[in-house]
Design an enzyme around this catalytic site. Structure first.
Site, PDB file in Angstrom:
ATOM      1  CD1 TRP A 140      77.455  -1.017   2.971  1.00  0.00           C
ATOM      2  CD2 TRP A 140      76.892  -2.092   1.102  1.00  0.00           C
ATOM      3  NE1 TRP A 140      76.198  -1.528   3.158  1.00  0.00           N
ATOM      4  CE2 TRP A 140      75.824  -2.202   2.027  1.00  0.00           C
ATOM      5  CE3 TRP A 140      76.766  -2.698  -0.149  1.00  0.00           C
ATOM      6  CZ2 TRP A 140      74.653  -2.890   1.746  1.00  0.00           C
ATOM      7  CZ3 TRP A 140      75.595  -3.388  -0.419  1.00  0.00           C
ATOM      8  CH2 TRP A 140      74.547  -3.481   0.510  1.00  0.00           C
ATOM      9  CD  GLU A 213      83.986   0.260   4.370  1.00  0.00           C
ATOM     10  OE1 GLU A 213      83.694  -0.565   5.249  1.00  0.00           O
ATOM     11  OE2 GLU A 213      83.975  -0.001   3.155  1.00  0.00           O
ATOM     12  CG  ASP A 246      81.374   3.492   7.286  1.00  0.00           C
ATOM     13  OD1 ASP A 246      81.344   2.927   8.396  1.00  0.00           O
ATOM     14  OD2 ASP A 246      80.627   3.172   6.338  1.00  0.00           O
ATOM     15  CE  LYS A 275      78.566  -4.214   8.917  1.00  0.00           C
ATOM     16  NZ  LYS A 275      77.449  -5.163   8.910  1.00  0.00           N
TER      17      LYS A 275
END
Length: 439
Positions: A140, A213, A246, A275
């Protein structure tokens, strides 16, 4: 209308006026305020937040230092023409550069994770002169054009054309291995070799970058085995690809280091942050090397947005980094992470429906199954545990993506106390017990 005015029919207003953007509004209560590790409803109910908002309130809700920074910044310097620079923006870039691993040194402040990944993928394509992007099949990375193209966990089945040149490799998943060794454990090297053999077969000869990630969060809190990321970087280097990490959820202390990749000693060519940097405000950043930034600039790189380098959120980002240092949160996260991991492993031993516990620092998860022998996923049991947790005063987030459901993501603020960890773990334990008793 007063923004905090309490209306007599709030859910009627929701049904009449609030547009839907994906997942349902699953908490049938209006949140009035938040502080530290808790959110409070309009009715006064106190809910322990084990997801730090949308994994973003890194140092807790309404941290006093962040509140003070917002008050000062709002009255001093909130927004500028995008071609202007401010001291908060310059200092944010400098502080990030001081905490990342060399040769990463150039920082572009942006607004969201999707935007940062969009910028990174555009930069990689421009610098390499190629266009194909490789990512995990459980990934994602966002919902804008290029970041959505690199996302396989959700929102791909819209029936509309996506960004061209998207290729997927298998995600290392030790609890559910697809390639196994003689001991039936994940053979990640064989899996990685297979993945890139498929990439090579499908590529038209224009491989630009691989984006992953360091911990695959939306795919189920999957930590790549030791050595995997180094081998992945070698695969990229052999093909002239850039490696992008990421770190929307794994940066700024979440895993016990400034950045998740520092656990593995593998430095990417481009790093994206979001974030965890903004303490709940929209702040992101792209970090890369001086060489790549110069080549991108020479080739005409443009990512000129309305909010690039905005001073107010940059000031908040500076404050977040200062708090992490001043409150010694990196060490605290490592210690609390060990405490949390031990407690979650106890849940695996205690409950038949808890199949696995995994993660790092204060980004951990448990996988819910029907039973330990079959390891069959059970989104339905997971949803019932989620509802029971909420009823008892704990907000949990469960991965509910197709084929990936049944994994709780546990990510309380870095400032969470041991008492709050115990409270949340006790509610989670009780909720699992209550649901198991109905099966």
């Amino acid at each position: 209308m007063n923004p905090y005015e309490k209306r007599t029919d709030p859910w009627g207003d929701v049904e009449r006026h609030v547009g839907r953007y994906g997942a349902p509004f699953f908490i049938p209560e209006i949140i009035d305020r938040a502080e530290g590790s808790y959110v409070y409803t309009e009715e006064g109910r106190k809910i322990l937040d084990f997801t730090s908002g949308q994994m973003s309130s890194t140092i807790g809700h309404s941290h006093p230092d962040v509140v003070a920074t917002i008050h000062e910044a709002a009255g001093r310097l909130d927004h500028l023409f995008s071609g202007m620079l401010s001291r908060p923006s310059i200092n944010l870039c400098t502080h990030i550069a001081q905490t990342v691993t060399a040769p990463l040194s150039k920082v572009i402040p942006l607004s969201t994770g999707s935007e940062a990944n969009e910028a990174a993928l555009r930069m990689a394509k421009l610098v390499t002169g190629k266009f194909e992007i490789v990512s995990f099949n459980r990934s994602w990375h966002g919902l804008t054009e290029a970041s959505a193209g690199a996302t396989y966990a959700s929102a791909r089945k819209s029936g509309l054309p996506g960004s061209p040149g998207q290729l997927a490799i298998p995600t290392p998943y030790e609890y559910r291995p697809d390639f196994v060794d003689e001991n039936e454990n994940l053979d990640w090297q064989k899996q990685l070799d297979y993945g890139f053999a498929m990439v090579d077969a499908q590529s038209v000869g224009s491989l630009a970058a691989c984006i992953v990630e360091p911990i695959v969060s939306g795919g189920g809190i999957l930590v790549p085995p030791p050595g995997y990321l180094a081998a992945l970087k070698k695969k990229c280097q052999e093909r002239g690809m850039l490696l992008i990490f990421d770190e929307a959820q794994t940066s700024f202390g979440r895993t016990g280091h400034w950045y998740g990749f520092q656990h593995d000693g593998v430095t990417p060519d481009i790093l994206t942050l979001s974030k965890t940097l903004g303490a709940g405000l929209p702040l992101a950043a792209l970090v890369t090397t001086e060489e790549i930034e110069q080549k991108a600039h020479d080739n005409g790189f443009v990512f000129y947005t309305s909010h690039v380098n905005d001073p107010l959120v940059a000031a908040v980002g500076c404050t977040v980094m200062n708090v992490i240092e001043q409150e010694n949160l990196l060490v605290q996260v490592r210690e609390k992470g060990e405490y949390l991991a031990a407690a979650l492993k106890n849940l695996v031993q205690k409950h038949e429906v808890v199949g696995d516990a995994r993660g790092r620092g204060l980004l951990q998860g448990i996988e819910i199954v029907r039973d330990k022998i079959s390891k069959e996923r059970s989104e339905e049991i997971g949803d019932r545990i989620t509802a029971r947790c909420l009823a008892l005063g704990l907000h949990m987030n469960i991965v509910c993506l197709p084929g990936m459901g049944g994994v709780f993501r546990i990510a309380p603020p870095l400032t969470v106390s041991y008492e709050e960890l115990d409270e949340g773990l006790s509610i989670l334990d009780q909720s699992i017990t209550d649901v198991e008793n109905t099966l």
